[in-house]
Design a protein around this motif. Structure first.
Motif, PDB file in Angstrom:
ATOM      1  N   ALA A 297      -1.607   1.211  -4.685  1.00  0.00           N
ATOM      2  CA  ALA A 297      -2.409  -0.321  -4.962  1.00  0.00           C
ATOM      3  C   ALA A 297      -2.106  -0.369  -6.572  1.00  0.00           C
ATOM      4  O   ALA A 297      -2.203  -1.692  -6.860  1.00  0.00           O
ATOM      5  CB  ALA A 297      -3.869  -0.188  -4.826  1.00  0.00           C
ATOM      6  N   ALA A 298      -2.528   0.346  -7.229  1.00  0.00           N
ATOM      7  CA  ALA A 298      -2.604   0.037  -8.618  1.00  0.00           C
ATOM      8  C   ALA A 298      -0.756  -0.157  -9.143  1.00  0.00           C
ATOM      9  O   ALA A 298      -0.763  -0.430 -10.320  1.00  0.00           O
ATOM     10  CB  ALA A 298      -3.148   1.774  -9.629  1.00  0.00           C
ATOM     11  N   THR A 299      -0.085   1.076  -9.018  1.00  0.00           N
ATOM     12  CA  THR A 299       0.933   0.345  -8.805  1.00  0.00           C
ATOM     13  C   THR A 299       1.484  -1.355  -8.892  1.00  0.00           C
ATOM     14  O   THR A 299       2.645  -1.911  -9.619  1.00  0.00           O
ATOM     15  CB  THR A 299       2.361   1.318  -8.333  1.00  0.00           C
ATOM     16  OG1 THR A 299       1.736   2.426  -8.416  1.00  0.00           O
ATOM     17  CG2 THR A 299       3.464   1.053  -8.513  1.00  0.00           C
ATOM     18  N   LEU A 300       1.229  -1.784  -7.760  1.00  0.00           N
ATOM     19  CA  LEU A 300       1.507  -2.459  -7.265  1.00  0.00           C
ATOM     20  C   LEU A 300       1.331  -3.928  -7.698  1.00  0.00           C
ATOM     21  O   LEU A 300       1.717  -5.142  -8.519  1.00  0.00           O
ATOM     22  CB  LEU A 300       1.477  -3.249  -5.831  1.00  0.00           C
ATOM     23  CG  LEU A 300       2.580  -2.742  -5.013  1.00  0.00           C
ATOM     24  CD1 LEU A 300       1.849  -2.658  -2.913  1.00  0.00           C
ATOM     25  CD2 LEU A 300       3.907  -3.288  -4.506  1.00  0.00           C
ATOM     26  N   ILE A 301      -0.193  -3.586  -8.449  1.00  0.00           N
ATOM     27  CA  ILE A 301      -1.087  -4.375  -9.311  1.00  0.00           C
ATOM     28  C   ILE A 301      -0.233  -4.896 -10.727  1.00  0.00           C
ATOM     29  O   ILE A 301      -0.342  -6.078 -11.219  1.00  0.00           O
ATOM     30  CB  ILE A 301      -2.840  -4.189  -9.857  1.00  0.00           C
ATOM     31  CG1 ILE A 301      -3.628  -4.380  -7.856  1.00  0.00           C
ATOM     32  CG2 ILE A 301      -3.151  -4.657 -10.627  1.00  0.00           C
ATOM     33  CD1 ILE A 301      -4.643  -4.214  -7.980  1.00  0.00           C
ATOM     34  N   ILE A 302      -0.115  -3.362 -11.121  1.00  0.00           N
ATOM     35  CA  ILE A 302       0.333  -3.805 -12.244  1.00  0.00           C
ATOM     36  C   ILE A 302       2.254  -4.265 -12.370  1.00  0.00           C
ATOM     37  O   ILE A 302       2.456  -4.806 -13.415  1.00  0.00           O
ATOM     38  CB  ILE A 302       1.259  -1.870 -13.067  1.00  0.00           C
ATOM     39  CG1 ILE A 302      -0.644  -1.482 -13.357  1.00  0.00           C
ATOM     40  CG2 ILE A 302       1.599  -1.845 -14.265  1.00  0.00           C
ATOM     41  CD1 ILE A 302      -0.285   0.192 -13.158  1.00  0.00           C
ATOM     42  N   CYS A 303       2.817  -3.778 -11.318  1.00  0.00           N
ATOM     43  CA  CYS A 303       4.610  -4.746 -11.565  1.00  0.00           C
ATOM     44  C   CYS A 303       4.273  -5.993 -10.940  1.00  0.00           C
ATOM     45  O   CYS A 303       4.915  -6.937 -12.121  1.00  0.00           O
ATOM     46  CB  CYS A 303       4.625  -4.306 -10.091  1.00  0.00           C
ATOM     47  SG  CYS A 303       5.520  -2.430  -9.898  1.00  0.00           S
ATOM     48  N   THR A 304       2.686  -6.246 -10.124  1.00  0.00           N
ATOM     49  CA  THR A 304       2.371  -8.145 -10.352  1.00  0.00           C
ATOM     50  C   THR A 304       2.181  -8.201 -11.993  1.00  0.00           C
ATOM     51  O   THR A 304       2.784  -9.775 -12.372  1.00  0.00           O
ATOM     52  CB  THR A 304       1.490  -8.374  -9.394  1.00  0.00           C
ATOM     53  OG1 THR A 304       1.890  -7.701  -8.314  1.00  0.00           O
ATOM     54  CG2 THR A 304       0.879  -9.621  -9.263  1.00  0.00           C
ATOM     55  N   PHE A 305       1.083  -8.064 -12.501  1.00  0.00           N
ATOM     56  CA  PHE A 305       0.808  -8.380 -13.719  1.00  0.00           C
ATOM     57  C   PHE A 305       2.196  -8.832 -14.594  1.00  0.00           C
ATOM     58  O   PHE A 305       2.618  -9.327 -15.396  1.00  0.00           O
ATOM     59  CB  PHE A 305       0.323  -7.157 -14.910  1.00  0.00           C
ATOM     60  CG  PHE A 305      -1.244  -7.661 -14.033  1.00  0.00           C
ATOM     61  CD1 PHE A 305      -1.797  -8.511 -13.061  1.00  0.00           C
ATOM     62  CD2 PHE A 305      -2.401  -6.762 -14.080  1.00  0.00           C
ATOM     63  CE1 PHE A 305      -3.324  -8.700 -12.438  1.00  0.00           C
ATOM     64  CE2 PHE A 305      -3.505  -6.490 -14.326  1.00  0.00           C
ATOM     65  CZ  PHE A 305      -4.585  -7.973 -12.889  1.00  0.00           C
ATOM     66  N   LEU A 306       3.014  -7.272 -14.389  1.00  0.00           N
ATOM     67  CA  LEU A 306       3.877  -7.405 -15.682  1.00  0.00           C
ATOM     68  C   LEU A 306       4.979  -8.637 -15.559  1.00  0.00           C
ATOM     69  O   LEU A 306       5.944  -9.531 -15.993  1.00  0.00           O
ATOM     70  CB  LEU A 306       4.841  -5.976 -15.746  1.00  0.00           C
ATOM     71  CG  LEU A 306       4.435  -4.725 -16.560  1.00  0.00           C
ATOM     72  CD1 LEU A 306       4.921  -3.565 -15.583  1.00  0.00           C
ATOM     73  CD2 LEU A 306       4.396  -5.307 -17.615  1.00  0.00           C
ATOM     74  N   ILE A 307       5.553  -9.002 -13.805  1.00  0.00           N
ATOM     75  CA  ILE A 307       5.961  -9.774 -13.650  1.00  0.00           C
ATOM     76  C   ILE A 307       5.563 -11.238 -13.575  1.00  0.00           C
ATOM     77  O   ILE A 307       6.396 -12.412 -14.438  1.00  0.00           O
ATOM     78  CB  ILE A 307       5.803  -9.896 -11.786  1.00  0.00           C
ATOM     79  CG1 ILE A 307       7.218  -8.898 -11.194  1.00  0.00           C
ATOM     80  CG2 ILE A 307       6.356 -11.730 -11.584  1.00  0.00           C
ATOM     81  CD1 ILE A 307       7.067  -8.288  -9.773  1.00  0.00           C
ATOM     82  N   GLN A 308       4.427 -10.923 -13.790  1.00  0.00           N
ATOM     83  CA  GLN A 308       3.860 -12.652 -14.549  1.00  0.00           C
ATOM     84  C   GLN A 308       3.904 -12.646 -15.535  1.00  0.00           C
ATOM     85  O   GLN A 308       3.684 -14.064 -16.136  1.00  0.00           O
ATOM     86  CB  GLN A 308       2.409 -12.623 -13.833  1.00  0.00           C
ATOM     87  CG  GLN A 308       2.145 -12.627 -12.503  1.00  0.00           C
ATOM     88  CD  GLN A 308       0.936 -12.896 -12.235  1.00  0.00           C
ATOM     89  OE1 GLN A 308      -0.514 -12.406 -12.686  1.00  0.00           O
ATOM     90  NE2 GLN A 308       0.229 -12.959 -10.603  1.00  0.00           N
ATOM     91  N   ARG A 309       3.461 -11.832 -16.628  1.00  0.00           N
ATOM     92  CA  ARG A 309       3.955 -11.994 -18.231  1.00  0.00           C
ATOM     93  C   ARG A 309       5.367 -12.551 -18.266  1.00  0.00           C
ATOM     94  O   ARG A 309       5.666 -13.102 -18.997  1.00  0.00           O
ATOM     95  CB  ARG A 309       3.517 -10.431 -18.187  1.00  0.00           C
ATOM     96  CG  ARG A 309       1.943 -10.636 -18.881  1.00  0.00           C
ATOM     97  CD  ARG A 309       1.678  -9.426 -19.822  1.00  0.00           C
ATOM     98  NE  ARG A 309       0.993  -9.518 -19.461  1.00  0.00           N
ATOM     99  CZ  ARG A 309      -0.502  -8.565 -21.190  1.00  0.00           C
ATOM    100  NH1 ARG A 309       0.443  -7.487 -21.909  1.00  0.00           N
ATOM    101  NH2 ARG A 309      -1.648  -8.676 -21.045  1.00  0.00           N
ATOM    102  N   GLN A 310       6.661 -11.425 -17.496  1.00  0.00           N
ATOM    103  CA  GLN A 310       7.820 -11.977 -17.772  1.00  0.00           C
ATOM    104  C   GLN A 310       8.319 -13.497 -17.996  1.00  0.00           C
ATOM    105  O   GLN A 310       8.812 -14.213 -18.374  1.00  0.00           O
ATOM    106  CB  GLN A 310       8.543 -11.153 -17.094  1.00  0.00           C
ATOM    107  CG  GLN A 310      10.268 -11.266 -17.048  1.00  0.00           C
ATOM    108  CD  GLN A 310      10.587 -11.228 -18.647  1.00  0.00           C
ATOM    109  OE1 GLN A 310      10.401 -10.458 -19.146  1.00  0.00           O
ATOM    110  NE2 GLN A 310      12.513 -11.715 -18.973  1.00  0.00           N
TER     111      GLN A 310
END
Length: 788
Positions: free
Chosen positions: A429-442
């Protein structure tokens, strides 16, 4: 026996309705999410796989050797296809394909825009596109031949029985319908094509050149059944060099049909991936979501083992074997998976239109297909076995003597396993949330990047019909009426790169320099209309400076690439013409906002034009400006409908694919955390129930609600914290490998993303556990201690 298993399973589900609903709900959510991802993946891998000759079809690629490496493109010279067919007996057929874009089609009083392409007569046979009317071997031979889709035929004529009828293209050209084909499936690279015209028509119009240095056409190749792909690749490699002469600066190769869609990314001449990377990423996500749902089942089953222990003990005493007990528990798990799978299928069916809209593609379920139902029940069986295997083996391992004597205690049984499984859930769950945050920031990084021009109140219109003939009248009326502040013509929209070249020459250029320059043509007031910032020199102004027709503007990157210290007045040669530099503009984004801005040359009015850009008067409401603009274009180009595109909307489309991936990642992150919390909620509730007498004693001894809540929450908080720490490096690698590495212009990964995601996951988990902890802490101790 199976009937008995199912009867017992049904009774257990009915007896424990609350936990059964949590188990079934968690599995249903996870299965539905996994189904959606698998349907999307199935759609992706099916692209162009319906062609009968798919194992022998190839697209010709072009490796261009440049100063900084090899650039791979899938555009080739027009004479390549017939030359390949005549030179190499291993090649059964070839066909060129050149898109025509949106063309005005007229039948009687009916006028519509249709998307078509020029192809060789062999195209229909190569790709096995079925004709419902006409002969595919003879349908595309003559210059006036045209093959249209069934839907286009019905739109224009109201029927598909149109063989031999005529239609008018671009208001002047009359063509004969020689074939009607089935609509091309959506999962094809040709899915937008509504009609095909013979290549001989292109030749008749003088648009089919024989220049081996002009890469403008897609070439398709069909090999003979006996041909060796590797051998043919070796033989055709130098065909361009052979016909052009000179250095080995271009090599032709074949790219197999199955790889066209999934493996389209090349680096330095080598295939390195493409959409397949995103498929792998979301396949991992689907597997992990399903795994998390199964972990919930495992945790609840083992946590509630005390209630099943006596049942197992008695069954063993009366002679039931462990194998039969394992079969019973697996049957229960499969039954739960069947119920959950049915709910998941209904959920997917309801959500499919929204999911398709999100992806921008029609995703469907073929319920009439036996293959679908076989896959569906196989999926249910797999999920049931995955979820039920460990609980079945754990629950059947109890020793009947200890159970029936009352010396068996299961509160701490499989304790370490449950903690490990909870840690896995929240790590994912934490991995997916971090990945989502990074994608949105990009994505935000790309959106906020300065694009170098003013997109507001700016539209472009394709020059078609009488627009070219009446361009001066249209421009003057737009300006004199106050509708527009400025108007300019260009060879391509401001948001797209349609042409590039390394064929420029200038004083002091290295003979081995093959720098590629983006190339665009423009006339008067280009910089003003686009809102470009002039660093040196001036804009195009043909009224005051007629020689600006052979003037050029350079961007900053081009000045650096050419090594000019004082660029104004410098001569740049291209295609035998001498162009003089009149100005330098600040770098602006013509293509991708995530890549470095390439060197760019903007040619003057002696270039070519396809598009008119109009900058609206800022003091005029946009709706009124559009209305007046439509009136002007209708007056001077009555045969064509008024169609336009806002530059800001076209620019926003550059982010569509990435936004879809971001939305999908966010959606599945939410589902993952929801399923994890659902399991955590049930597990914390059960542990609180098992410790209710301990809590009652503590309250009698004076423990506060806060201390009891902390007692029940600390363990879970620690597990989630450990999960977050494990997730940090995994998410960094995952995002960097599957997402960020695809962009040249990308964000630096900072610690605050991990801190924000970790804090979010921890707070969500604590909120989930605390509801049960507070409830247990507030309970009346008299109730829990009444039996002592």
């Amino acid at each position: 026996m199976i009937k008995q298993y199912l009867k017992i399973a049904g009774r257990n589900l009915h007896r424990n309705k609350g936990y059964s609903m949590l188990n079934i709900g968690g599995l249903a959510i996870g299965m539905a999410a996994a189904m959606l991802v698998l349907l999307w993946i199935q759609n992706e891998i099916s692209f162009d796989m319906f062609h009968p000759k798919r194992d022998r079809l190839y697209m010709a690629g072009n490796n261009l050797k440049l100063q900084d490496g090899i650039n791979t493109i899938f555009l080739t010279p027009k004479p390549l296809a017939p030359e390949l067919k005549s030179e190499f007996p291993e090649i059964a057929n070839t066909s060129r394909h050149s898109e025509m874009g949106d063309i005005l089609i007229r039948v009687g009083d009916k006028k519509i825009k249709g998307f078509g392409a020029f192809v060789d007569s062999t195209f229909l046979q190569m790709f096995g596109l079925p004709l419902i009317k006409g002969d595919k071997n003879r349908a595309l031979v003559n210059p006036t031949d045209i093959v249209i889709t069934r839907s286009l035929a019905k739109t224009l004529f109201g029927t598909d029985d149109v063989l031999g009828k005529t239609m008018r293209l671009e208001a002047t050209e009359i063509v004969n319908i020689t074939g009607v084909m089935e609509d091309i499936p959506r999962n094809s690279r040709f899915n937008e094509t509504q009609f095909l015209m013979s290549w001989t028509s292109m030749e008749k119009k003088g648009q089919s050149d024989q220049h081996w240095g002009n890469n403008t056409t897609t070439t398709y190749v069909e090999l003979t059944p006996q041909a060796s792909f590797a051998e043919v690749n070796k033989k055709i490699r130098d065909i361009t060099v052979k016909h052009r002469g000179g250095n080995r600066d271009a090599e032709i190769f074949l790219h197999a049909l199955p790889d066209w869609w999934l493996y389209s990314k090349f680096e330095n001449g080598k295939m390195v991936g493409g959409r397949i990377d995103m498929i792998h990423a979301f396949l991992f996500i689907a597997v992990f979501i399903l795994l998390i749902s199964c972990i919930n089942f495992t945790n609840l089953s083992t946590a509630r083992s005390e209630r099943r222990a006596k049942e197992v003990g008695i069954r063993k005493v009366v002679g039931s074997s462990r194998r039969k007990l394992i079969g019973q528990f697996l049957s229960e798990a499969i039954l739960i998976a069947l119920i959950a799978g049915t709910l998941a299928l209904v959920t997917v069916w309801i959500c499919l239109p929204l999911f398709s809209s999100l992806l921008g593609r029609a995703i469907t379920i073929d319920i009439s297909s036996a293959r679908f139902w076989f896959s569906f029940f196989g999926f249910i069986l797999f999920t049931g076995i995955l979820a039920g295997t460990y609980p079945a083996f754990f629950l059947t391992s109890f020793q009947p003597v200890k159970v029936l004597k009352g010396t068996f205690h299961s509160v701490n049984s499989a304790y370490l396993v449950r903690r490990f499984l909870v840690a896995i859930q929240f790590t994912v769950a934490a991995t997916l949330i971090i990945c989502t945050f990074l994608i949105q920031r990009q994505l935000e990084f790309g959106r906020m990047r300065e694009n170098g021009y003013d997109r507001n109140n700016l539209i472009y219109i394709a020059e078609e019909g009488n627009i070219v003939k009446n361009r001066s009248l249209i421009k003057n009326e737009l300006l004199n009426s106050g509708v527009a502040e400025s108007v300019t013509r260009t060879s391509s929209p401001l948001t797209e790169s349609w042409s590039n070249s390394w064929g420029f020459a200038w004083k002091g250029k290295d003979a081995n320099d093959k720098t590629i320059f983006d190339m665009i043509s423009a006339d008067d007031q280009f910089a003003k209309t686009a809102g470009l910032k002039l660093i040196d020199g001036r804009d195009f102004d043909l009224n005051r400076y007629p020689t600006d027709s052979l003037g050029i503007l350079l961007n900053e990157s081009a000045v650096r690439a050419m090594g000019f210290v004082d660029p104004l007045g410098q001569i740049v040669q291209q295609h035998g013409a001498d162009w003089h530099v009149i100005g330098v503009v600040e770098d602006f984004i013509l293509s991708s906002p995530f890549e470095e801005i390439p060197p760019m040359v903007i040619l003057g009015a002696k270039g070519w034009f396809n598009v008119m850009h109009i900058k609206f008067n800022s003091s005029l409401p946009t709706s009124e400006a559009l209305k007046k603009t439509e009136e002007i274009f209708t007056r001077y180009n009555a045969e064509y409908p008024f169609t336009y595109t806002f530059v800001d909307q076209a620019y926003a489309q550059k982010f569509e694919d990435s936004e879809r991936h971001s939305l999908l990642a966010g959606l599945f992150s939410f589902i993952t955390i929801a399923v994890s919390c659902l399991g955590l909620f049930a597990l914390s509730a059960y542990i609180a129930e098992n410790r209710k007498k301990e809590i009652g004693v503590r309250k009698v001894m004076g423990a506060s609600v806060l201390s009891i809540t902390r007692l029940l929450s600390t363990e879970f908080a620690l597990l989630v914290l450990i999960s977050c720490i494990i997730a940090f490096p995994i998410s960094y690698w995952f995002t960097d490998h599957f997402f960020l590495q695809t962009y040249t212009y990308r964000i630096p990964v900072s610690w605050d993303v991990f801190a924000l995601a970790g804090t979010s996951v921890l707070l969500i988990a604590l909120a989930t556990v605390s509801t049960q902890a507070i409830k247990a802490a507030l309970a009346n101790p008299v109730t829990s201690l009444r039996n002592e």
